[in-house]
Design an enzyme around this catalytic site. Structure first.
Site, PDB file in Angstrom:
ATOM      1  N   PRO A  11      12.375  18.783  62.909  1.00  0.00           N
ATOM      2  CA  PRO A  11      12.001  19.982  62.149  1.00  0.00           C
ATOM      3  C   PRO A  11      12.808  21.138  62.986  1.00  0.00           C
ATOM      4  O   PRO A  11      12.464  21.296  64.084  1.00  0.00           O
ATOM      5  CB  PRO A  11      10.591  20.089  62.110  1.00  0.00           C
ATOM      6  CG  PRO A  11       9.975  19.298  62.876  1.00  0.00           C
ATOM      7  CD  PRO A  11      10.944  18.193  63.112  1.00  0.00           C
ATOM      8  N   ASN A  12      13.246  21.940  62.175  1.00  0.00           N
ATOM      9  CA  ASN A  12      14.011  23.334  62.762  1.00  0.00           C
ATOM     10  C   ASN A  12      15.040  23.285  63.511  1.00  0.00           C
ATOM     11  O   ASN A  12      15.836  24.167  64.015  1.00  0.00           O
ATOM     12  CB  ASN A  12      12.722  23.997  63.515  1.00  0.00           C
ATOM     13  CG  ASN A  12      11.502  24.300  62.514  1.00  0.00           C
ATOM     14  OD1 ASN A  12      11.812  24.941  61.359  1.00  0.00           O
ATOM     15  ND2 ASN A  12      10.554  24.070  63.040  1.00  0.00           N
ATOM     16  N   ARG A  19      17.592  30.395  65.673  1.00  0.00           N
ATOM     17  CA  ARG A  19      16.113  30.361  66.108  1.00  0.00           C
ATOM     18  C   ARG A  19      16.074  30.673  67.502  1.00  0.00           C
ATOM     19  O   ARG A  19      16.828  29.943  68.261  1.00  0.00           O
ATOM     20  CB  ARG A  19      15.334  28.980  65.770  1.00  0.00           C
ATOM     21  CG  ARG A  19      15.876  27.760  66.644  1.00  0.00           C
ATOM     22  CD  ARG A  19      15.304  26.596  66.239  1.00  0.00           C
ATOM     23  NE  ARG A  19      13.719  26.366  66.528  1.00  0.00           N
ATOM     24  CZ  ARG A  19      13.140  25.400  67.081  1.00  0.00           C
ATOM     25  NH1 ARG A  19      13.758  24.097  67.064  1.00  0.00           N
ATOM     26  NH2 ARG A  19      11.799  25.258  67.333  1.00  0.00           N
ATOM     27  N   TYR A  24      16.891  28.010  72.897  1.00  0.00           N
ATOM     28  CA  TYR A  24      17.603  27.014  72.275  1.00  0.00           C
ATOM     29  C   TYR A  24      19.205  27.301  72.102  1.00  0.00           C
ATOM     30  O   TYR A  24      20.056  26.661  71.860  1.00  0.00           O
ATOM     31  CB  TYR A  24      17.273  26.758  70.777  1.00  0.00           C
ATOM     32  CG  TYR A  24      15.667  26.234  70.824  1.00  0.00           C
ATOM     33  CD1 TYR A  24      15.372  25.184  71.298  1.00  0.00           C
ATOM     34  CD2 TYR A  24      14.749  27.271  69.987  1.00  0.00           C
ATOM     35  CE1 TYR A  24      13.916  24.859  71.364  1.00  0.00           C
ATOM     36  CE2 TYR A  24      13.554  26.882  70.233  1.00  0.00           C
ATOM     37  CZ  TYR A  24      13.028  25.790  70.756  1.00  0.00           C
ATOM     38  OH  TYR A  24      11.821  25.217  70.884  1.00  0.00           O
ATOM     39  N   ASN A  76      15.555  13.819  69.033  1.00  0.00           N
ATOM     40  CA  ASN A  76      14.833  14.989  69.453  1.00  0.00           C
ATOM     41  C   ASN A  76      13.783  15.376  68.113  1.00  0.00           C
ATOM     42  O   ASN A  76      14.167  15.828  67.021  1.00  0.00           O
ATOM     43  CB  ASN A  76      15.968  16.199  69.305  1.00  0.00           C
ATOM     44  CG  ASN A  76      15.115  17.652  69.893  1.00  0.00           C
ATOM     45  OD1 ASN A  76      13.622  17.614  69.754  1.00  0.00           O
ATOM     46  ND2 ASN A  76      15.912  18.419  70.334  1.00  0.00           N
ATOM     47  N   ALA A  79       9.131  19.830  67.148  1.00  0.00           N
ATOM     48  CA  ALA A  79       7.592  19.784  67.114  1.00  0.00           C
ATOM     49  C   ALA A  79       6.772  18.678  67.145  1.00  0.00           C
ATOM     50  O   ALA A  79       5.546  18.648  67.763  1.00  0.00           O
ATOM     51  CB  ALA A  79       7.220  21.165  66.433  1.00  0.00           C
ATOM     52  N   GLU A 100      14.906  10.271  74.608  1.00  0.00           N
ATOM     53  CA  GLU A 100      14.290  11.577  73.849  1.00  0.00           C
ATOM     54  C   GLU A 100      15.211  12.673  74.571  1.00  0.00           C
ATOM     55  O   GLU A 100      15.686  13.193  75.992  1.00  0.00           O
ATOM     56  CB  GLU A 100      12.987  11.533  74.472  1.00  0.00           C
ATOM     57  CG  GLU A 100      12.265  12.925  74.306  1.00  0.00           C
ATOM     58  CD  GLU A 100      10.868  13.127  75.084  1.00  0.00           C
ATOM     59  OE1 GLU A 100      10.440  12.045  75.679  1.00  0.00           O
ATOM     60  OE2 GLU A 100      10.172  13.935  74.826  1.00  0.00           O
ATOM     61  N   HIS A 102      15.729  17.205  74.513  1.00  0.00           N
ATOM     62  CA  HIS A 102      15.284  18.416  74.229  1.00  0.00           C
ATOM     63  C   HIS A 102      16.188  19.556  74.739  1.00  0.00           C
ATOM     64  O   HIS A 102      16.593  19.508  75.833  1.00  0.00           O
ATOM     65  CB  HIS A 102      13.732  18.740  74.778  1.00  0.00           C
ATOM     66  CG  HIS A 102      12.756  17.909  74.345  1.00  0.00           C
ATOM     67  ND1 HIS A 102      12.243  18.119  73.115  1.00  0.00           N
ATOM     68  CD2 HIS A 102      12.261  16.704  74.882  1.00  0.00           C
ATOM     69  CE1 HIS A 102      11.351  17.099  72.943  1.00  0.00           C
ATOM     70  NE2 HIS A 102      11.334  16.192  73.884  1.00  0.00           N
ATOM     71  N   ARG A 109       7.755  25.362  79.543  1.00  0.00           N
ATOM     72  CA  ARG A 109       7.154  26.160  78.425  1.00  0.00           C
ATOM     73  C   ARG A 109       5.708  26.049  78.270  1.00  0.00           C
ATOM     74  O   ARG A 109       4.972  25.525  79.255  1.00  0.00           O
ATOM     75  CB  ARG A 109       8.038  25.829  77.370  1.00  0.00           C
ATOM     76  CG  ARG A 109       9.391  26.184  77.438  1.00  0.00           C
ATOM     77  CD  ARG A 109      10.260  26.020  76.310  1.00  0.00           C
ATOM     78  NE  ARG A 109       9.933  26.667  75.153  1.00  0.00           N
ATOM     79  CZ  ARG A 109      10.336  26.461  73.957  1.00  0.00           C
ATOM     80  NH1 ARG A 109      10.989  25.519  73.629  1.00  0.00           N
ATOM     81  NH2 ARG A 109       9.926  27.323  73.001  1.00  0.00           N
TER      82      ARG A 109
END
Ligand code: DQA
Length: 144
Positions: A11-12, A19, A24, A76, A79, A100, A102, A109
């Site tokens: 998502p996103n 964003r 990002y 990825n 969330a 994985e 990111h 974070r």
């Protein structure tokens, strides 16, 4: 037959470039697609790129990677990294080598981003490298 890898985004991630650029970056999802396609061409492998905002669709795509005979997965989960046992189980069920990725440095974070379910199934984790992280992941899988 050239090896096939699935590159799956949650998502996103379609909102890249729009964003929170402080986390990002300014590069778009389209730029991500181009950069990974270029790397795949250079490595002589096939890729299937997919992005969805829906958890079940992501589960379907992970399963598809298995049924289509993929050699590995780059994922990825956005969330869903921090919440989804369903995505963890899906990756585990394929037994495919999985990286994985990111875009941001998640480990620096918020506390809620420090849990990663998908990490339990991934053999490698790349964070904080922006969109270059996907090509790095693909290179890692292709060199195995
Ligand atoms: C992300 C980090 C996640 O915490 C966040 O929810 C995302 C993107 C990253 O690429 O840095 O959507 O996975």
């Amino acid at each position: 037959m050239k090896k096939l890898y699935y590159i799956i985004n949650g998502p996103n991630l379609n909102m890249l470039g729009i964003r929170e650029p402080e986390h990002y970056g300014k590069e778009s999802y389209k730029a991500l697609v181009k950069s990974v396609k270029d790397t795949a061409k250079e490595l002589g492998v096939r890729i299937k790129l997919y992005q969805s905002n829906h958890e079940g669709d992501l589960v379907d795509k992970i399963q598809e990677a298995y049924f289509k005979g993929a050699t590995g997965i780059v994922i990825n989960p956005g969330a869903y990294t921090h919440t989804s046992v369903a995505l963890l189980d899906a990756v585990k069920s394929t037994r495919l080598p999985t990286v994985e990725v990111h875009i941001s440095k998640v480990e620096e974070r918020e506390d809620f981003r420090q849990i990663s379910y998908i990490s339990l199934a991934a053999e490698k984790r790349i964070t904080g490298r922006g969109i270059a992280g996907y090509s790095e992941a693909l290179r890692y899988l292709a060199s195995k």
